[in-house]
Design a protein around this motif. Structure first.
Motif, PDB file in Angstrom:
ATOM      1  N   ARG A  20       6.573  -7.022  14.057  1.00 53.41           N
ATOM      2  CA  ARG A  20       6.017  -5.688  13.857  1.00 53.41           C
ATOM      3  C   ARG A  20       7.166  -4.702  14.004  1.00 53.41           C
ATOM      4  O   ARG A  20       7.975  -4.812  14.922  1.00 53.41           O
ATOM      5  CB  ARG A  20       4.946  -5.413  14.910  1.00 53.41           C
ATOM      6  N   GLU A  63       3.324  -5.292   6.106  1.00 52.91           N
ATOM      7  CA  GLU A  63       3.230  -5.736   7.490  1.00 52.91           C
ATOM      8  C   GLU A  63       3.028  -7.243   7.625  1.00 52.91           C
ATOM      9  O   GLU A  63       3.526  -7.848   8.558  1.00 52.91           O
ATOM     10  CB  GLU A  63       2.111  -4.988   8.193  1.00 52.91           C
ATOM     11  N   ASP A  86       5.667 -11.219  17.524  1.00 57.43           N
ATOM     12  CA  ASP A  86       4.352 -11.637  18.041  1.00 57.43           C
ATOM     13  C   ASP A  86       4.366 -13.114  18.372  1.00 57.43           C
ATOM     14  O   ASP A  86       5.070 -13.894  17.816  1.00 57.43           O
ATOM     15  CB  ASP A  86       3.266 -11.342  17.020  1.00 57.43           C
TER      16      ASP A  86
END
Length: 86
Positions: A20, A63, A86
């Motif tokens: 991200r 994204e 993540d």
């Protein structure tokens, strides 16, 4: 022929890392260095936005494609990009 051994290889599909990107668009001067080093083409110059410096800042547009490599953050001369994995 009875000495031939057959091997079955099971290939597991590894998931790519996910990332991200946080962009401080007011720090961005639209040099496009980050755009040029993104292997997944997740960054683009936002031609409709204008930041406080008067530049069209970069935007994080894909994204789902980000792998969290942080190439963009490393090359940014203005430290306008932070990458989280993540």
């Amino acid at each position: 022929d009875k000495y031939i051994v057959k091997y079955v290889i099971k290939l597991e599909k590894k998931e790519m890392a996910k990332g991200r990107v946080d962009l401080n668009q007011d720090k961005c001067k639209a040099c496009e260095l980050c755009v040029s080093v993104c292997p997944k083409s997740c960054l683009e110059v936002d031609q409709e936005a204008v930041n406080v410096k008067g530049y069209h800042p970069v935007a994080f547009v894909h994204e789902d494609g980000c792998i969290g490599c942080a190439n963009c953050a490393v090359i940014c001369p203005d430290a306008a990009i932070t990458v989280y994995r993540d």
